[in-house]
Design a protein around this motif. Structure first.
Motif, PDB file in Angstrom:
ATOM      1  N   LEU A   1       0.626   3.878  -2.971  1.00 21.91           N
ATOM      2  CA  LEU A   1       0.340   5.288  -2.685  1.00 21.91           C
ATOM      3  C   LEU A   1       1.198   6.161  -3.607  1.00 21.91           C
ATOM      4  CD1 LEU A   1       0.190   6.889   0.898  1.00 21.91           C
ATOM      5  CD2 LEU A   1       1.141   8.087  -1.052  1.00 21.91           C
TER       6      LEU A   1
ATOM      7  N   SER B   1       0.836  -1.212   0.000  1.00 24.59           N
ATOM      8  CA  SER B   1       0.000   0.000   0.000  1.00 24.59           C
ATOM      9  C   SER B   1       0.869   1.261   0.000  1.00 24.59           C
ATOM     10  CB  SER B   1      -0.980   0.000   1.169  1.00 24.59           C
ATOM     11  OG  SER B   1      -0.325   0.267   2.383  1.00 24.59           O
TER      12      SER B   1
ATOM     13  N   ARG C   1       1.674   8.290   7.611  1.00 22.64           N
ATOM     14  CA  ARG C   1       1.642   6.831   7.781  1.00 22.64           C
ATOM     15  C   ARG C   1       2.975   6.293   8.276  1.00 22.64           C
ATOM     16  NH1 ARG C   1      -0.591   3.048   3.342  1.00 22.64           N
ATOM     17  NH2 ARG C   1      -0.024   1.676   5.051  1.00 22.64           N
TER      18      ARG C   1
ATOM     19  N   ALA D   1       0.435  12.491   3.286  1.00 26.53           N
ATOM     20  CA  ALA D   1      -0.218  11.261   3.767  1.00 26.53           C
ATOM     21  C   ALA D   1       0.819  10.172   4.042  1.00 26.53           C
ATOM     22  CB  ALA D   1      -1.241  10.776   2.743  1.00 26.53           C
TER      23      ALA D   1
END
Lengths: 214, 214
Positions: free
Chosen positions: B100, B96, B146, B142
């Motif tokens: 991204l 992921s 994370r 973002a």
């Protein structure tokens, strides 16, 4: 499992198909991307996914994001029926078809991008629609050439069993039709899409059949 | 193996890093994306990849496209050293992070997209550069959240071993720096990038160290 989803989100649609193909039940959590400034920006959802994008899948202690990462996770945790073929070269073929859509078409036509074109760049609606169709046409022309020219293509993107590439193809065709893209030169894509939509797993995942359909 | 590559292509850079991390030698085939109308559109390369994008990797009878599909293929055919962790949830995390970057940042800043903004939409250079920085900033904000908020982040994106997510992170930082994006609010991304660039596998894959560097 709990799926944060939005009816017409193409990436959510992919994961819904994968869950259905694997026969996995899930709890639905709607995230309305257009209502009240966008529910994806509300603190409750940002806590789930700081990227403010759907889908997100919660499985026990794990919160997963990015549709293709979620589908690979489902494939590893629930291998039957498989969404990827057996050999590394075949798997690479299927993944590359999925990525052609997920990296080279869909990101350019995403809601946030269309908004930026209109608001920040003052692009007129006609030019914005032409942008949309340009990237669909470019990507689908290459995809059609790859699918039509390869004996590995069968009733579905790879052989006669639906898989990862079909999970991406169908939502992208749905988007293309919604924006009235011309798919007349893409008979293979249309044939595969039709074969998919004959299956309950794809039909049930379609935007019109979601709890948050409008 | 033979890699069709272009020095400053971010997707080619990812695959070069993966090949180096796995210690796999390869033959270099340059595809100059800017010279003579773009060598990616020449019949010789269209026969390799109808999508006219680099990278493409030829391994025996197989021609592979899409950087992430190529890296997954390398992982399956040459498992050591691994570029993905062991458990499905950890693998989903790494994928992921990679997606991204590969789906939500890079496609918006690709050469063909910047060209379309300028030629078809008549976007001025300043507004085009602002577009570039907008998507880098949104995605990296973002990503930073994370990475910084997760104990699974170590010396590299996942733990203390470089992997798939790092293969995507480093080329994206390279692009961001080239376009003078402000990374001051992204200390984790900068730290991981620095740790990667301390490794020969990353340094040798860098654009400046390619046979077609300019």
């Amino acid at each position: 499992m709990k799926l944060y989803s939005y009816a017409v989100s193409s990436a959510s649609f992919r994961v819904r198909i994968a869950l259905n193909l694997k026969g996995l039940p899930y709890e639905f959590a709607g995230v309305h991307l257009l209502r009240s400034g966008g529910e994806q920006f509300a603190p409750a959802f940002v806590a789930v996914n700081p990227q403010s994008l759907v889908p997100a899948l919660v499985d026990g202690d794990h919160t997963l994001t990015q549709s293709l990462a979620i589908i690979e996770y489902l494939e590893e945790t629930h291998p039957e029926p498989p969404l990827l073929p057996k050999t590394p070269a075949e798997r690479a073929r299927v993944r590359s078809l999925a990525l052609l859509i997920a990296c080279d078409i869909h990101p350019l036509n995403n809601l946030r991008v269309l908004k930026y074109l209109k608001r920040a760049l003052k692009v007129e609606d006609d030019a914005r629609d032409a942008w949309y169709r340009h990237w669909v046409n470019l990507g689908f022309t290459a995809l059609e050439a790859r699918l039509a020219g390869d004996p590995a293509t069968g009733r579905f993107c790879h052989g006669d069993v639906p898989g990862l590439a079909d999970c991406c193809l169908v939502p992208q065709v749905f988007n293309a039709q919604r924006l009235k893209c011309d798919l007349s030169a893409m008979p293979t894509i249309r044939r595969l899409h039709e074969n998919c939509m004959a299956l309950e797993a794809f039909r049930q995942a379609a935007p019109a059949n979601q709890p948050d359909a409008e």
